[in-house]
Design an enzyme around this catalytic site. Sequence first.
Site, PDB file in Angstrom:
ATOM      1  N   ASN A 265      49.926 -16.477  72.855  1.00 28.45           N
ATOM      2  CA  ASN A 265      51.267 -16.609  73.447  1.00 28.45           C
ATOM      3  C   ASN A 265      51.207 -16.072  74.871  1.00 28.45           C
ATOM      4  O   ASN A 265      51.186 -14.865  75.082  1.00 28.45           O
ATOM      5  CB  ASN A 265      52.266 -15.823  72.589  1.00 28.45           C
ATOM      6  CG  ASN A 265      53.667 -15.863  73.170  1.00 28.45           C
ATOM      7  OD1 ASN A 265      53.935 -16.598  74.128  1.00 28.45           O
ATOM      8  ND2 ASN A 265      54.567 -15.084  72.585  1.00 28.45           N
TER       9      ASN A 265
ATOM     10  N   LYS B  26      53.445 -16.238  77.074  1.00 35.69           N
ATOM     11  CA  LYS B  26      54.753 -15.762  77.555  1.00 35.69           C
ATOM     12  C   LYS B  26      55.018 -16.327  78.961  1.00 35.69           C
ATOM     13  O   LYS B  26      54.639 -17.461  79.233  1.00 35.69           O
ATOM     14  CB  LYS B  26      54.809 -14.230  77.479  1.00 35.69           C
ATOM     15  CG  LYS B  26      54.412 -13.725  76.072  1.00 35.69           C
ATOM     16  CD  LYS B  26      54.688 -12.286  75.831  1.00 35.69           C
ATOM     17  CE  LYS B  26      54.283 -11.913  74.405  1.00 35.69           C
ATOM     18  NZ  LYS B  26      54.559 -10.522  74.076  1.00 35.69           N
TER      19      LYS B  26
ATOM     20  N   HIS C 282      60.601 -15.584  68.428  1.00 34.29           N
ATOM     21  CA  HIS C 282      59.837 -14.465  68.983  1.00 34.29           C
ATOM     22  C   HIS C 282      60.802 -13.341  69.356  1.00 34.29           C
ATOM     23  O   HIS C 282      61.901 -13.593  69.838  1.00 34.29           O
ATOM     24  CB  HIS C 282      59.024 -14.907  70.206  1.00 34.29           C
ATOM     25  CG  HIS C 282      58.077 -13.844  70.636  1.00 34.29           C
ATOM     26  ND1 HIS C 282      58.473 -12.747  71.375  1.00 34.29           N
ATOM     27  CD2 HIS C 282      56.762 -13.670  70.375  1.00 34.29           C
ATOM     28  CE1 HIS C 282      57.432 -11.964  71.553  1.00 34.29           C
ATOM     29  NE2 HIS C 282      56.383 -12.490  70.960  1.00 34.29           N
TER      30      HIS C 282
ATOM     31  N   GLU D 154      61.090 -11.507  71.792  1.00 31.97           N
ATOM     32  CA  GLU D 154      61.624 -11.524  73.166  1.00 31.97           C
ATOM     33  C   GLU D 154      62.775 -12.509  73.302  1.00 31.97           C
ATOM     34  O   GLU D 154      63.517 -12.473  74.288  1.00 31.97           O
ATOM     35  CB  GLU D 154      60.472 -11.796  74.149  1.00 31.97           C
ATOM     36  CG  GLU D 154      59.590 -10.547  74.257  1.00 31.97           C
ATOM     37  CD  GLU D 154      58.113 -10.797  74.466  1.00 31.97           C
ATOM     38  OE1 GLU D 154      57.737 -11.905  74.871  1.00 31.97           O
ATOM     39  OE2 GLU D 154      57.322  -9.862  74.194  1.00 31.97           O
TER      40      GLU D 154
ATOM     41  N   GLU E 126      55.499  -9.583  63.579  1.00 27.88           N
ATOM     42  CA  GLU E 126      55.272  -8.852  64.829  1.00 27.88           C
ATOM     43  C   GLU E 126      56.252  -7.687  64.902  1.00 27.88           C
ATOM     44  O   GLU E 126      57.399  -7.867  65.329  1.00 27.88           O
ATOM     45  CB  GLU E 126      55.497  -9.772  66.035  1.00 27.88           C
ATOM     46  CG  GLU E 126      54.593 -10.974  66.070  1.00 27.88           C
ATOM     47  CD  GLU E 126      54.490 -11.554  67.485  1.00 27.88           C
ATOM     48  OE1 GLU E 126      53.405 -11.438  68.059  1.00 27.88           O
ATOM     49  OE2 GLU E 126      55.475 -12.077  68.006  1.00 27.88           O
TER      50      GLU E 126
ATOM     51  N   GLY F 155      53.088  -5.415  73.005  1.00 27.91           N
ATOM     52  CA  GLY F 155      52.828  -5.025  74.389  1.00 27.91           C
ATOM     53  C   GLY F 155      52.771  -3.523  74.610  1.00 27.91           C
ATOM     54  O   GLY F 155      52.820  -3.062  75.743  1.00 27.91           O
TER      55      GLY F 155
ATOM     56  N   SER G  47      49.791  -6.010  69.860  1.00 26.91           N
ATOM     57  CA  SER G  47      48.662  -5.216  70.369  1.00 26.91           C
ATOM     58  C   SER G  47      47.350  -5.495  69.645  1.00 26.91           C
ATOM     59  O   SER G  47      46.554  -4.577  69.420  1.00 26.91           O
ATOM     60  CB  SER G  47      49.016  -3.721  70.344  1.00 26.91           C
ATOM     61  OG  SER G  47      50.127  -3.468  71.201  1.00 26.91           O
TER      62      SER G  47
HETATM   63  P1  13P Z   1      50.804  -8.260  72.649  1.00 27.69           P
HETATM   64  O1  13P Z   1      49.561  -8.833  72.012  1.00 27.69           O
HETATM   65  O2  13P Z   1      50.750  -8.247  74.149  1.00 27.69           O
HETATM   66  O3  13P Z   1      51.213  -6.981  72.032  1.00 27.69           O
HETATM   67  O4  13P Z   1      51.993  -9.316  72.316  1.00 27.69           O
HETATM   68  C1  13P Z   1      52.186  -9.730  71.017  1.00 27.69           C
HETATM   69  C2  13P Z   1      53.115 -10.869  71.017  1.00 27.69           C
HETATM   70  O5  13P Z   1      54.289 -10.704  71.316  1.00 27.69           O
HETATM   71  C3  13P Z   1      52.594 -12.188  70.690  1.00 27.69           C
HETATM   72  O6  13P Z   1      53.617 -13.097  70.490  1.00 27.69           O
END
Ligand code: 13P
Length: 260
Positions: free
Chosen positions: A11, A13, A99, A101, A171, A177, A217
């Site tokens: 992803n 983003k 997701h 976010e 997640e 992140g 992560s």
């Molecule tokens: P990270 O791997 O940067 O923690 O992000 C995970 C994520 O949100 C994947 O959709």
Amino acid sequence: MDARQPLVGGNWKMNTGPEEALELARAIIDALDADWAQRCDVCLFPPFPWLSHIGREASDSPVLVGGQDVSDKISGAYTGQVSASMLLNSGCTMTLVGHSERRHGLGESDSLLNAKVRQAIAEGLQVMLCVGEQLAEREAGHSEEVVAQQVAAGLEGVLKEDLSRISLAYEPVWAIGTGRNASPEDAQAMHRRIRADLEKQYDAPSASGVRIVYGGSVKPSNADDIFAQPDVDGGLIGGASLDAEAFLAIIQAAASSSAS
Ligand code: 13P
């Protein structure tokens, strides 16, 4: 018991420029070992504007391409939205829905996410529905019920015969992140709970075929231990998916987990 082929998603983003995106996709496609590709499905989720370029680049390769989001509407006056058929026409076979976010960051509701899931599968996309608890919910001991509710609401009205179009990404929001991943044991416990709920909602054979991937992560250094868990069927990778070498190492870890 069905053997589930692991799935690793990247992803991206809201990252990468046009050339960087193409270079990253090419680096992954060119270096993807045929043996790993047979044992692990790989899907890239680039930003919308690069989708058709990357879709073309990946078209003769085992790498799949997906949208980071999809509209719940077929077409029409929905400024800024992208429909399932637009994703399909850009070379996508899959889309993320829910997701964190978007769910937490933009306040997308369970009912909107459910409408997106149903619209996407009706139009022929595979859906990766993302779920996960926030830190305060975890600290209050409510993780399992929060996630169970998100799964049940997200899949409401999804028929058993369409379950093969669904995968889930667990997640935990506090792990995204942050560099702080769920422990392999905690991830396994949540994935097991999700699968048990799917068994109740559908039936055991259907539930055992659904891929549940972990996100938050994931890095080359922790991927082996996380993917070794029996109900963890790969990962949804954010930051590490922007580095071809790290992403390929994570794919290798998932492919190896399926061989063991
Ligand atoms: P990270 O791997 O940067 O923690 O992000 C995970 C994520 O949100 C994947 O959709």
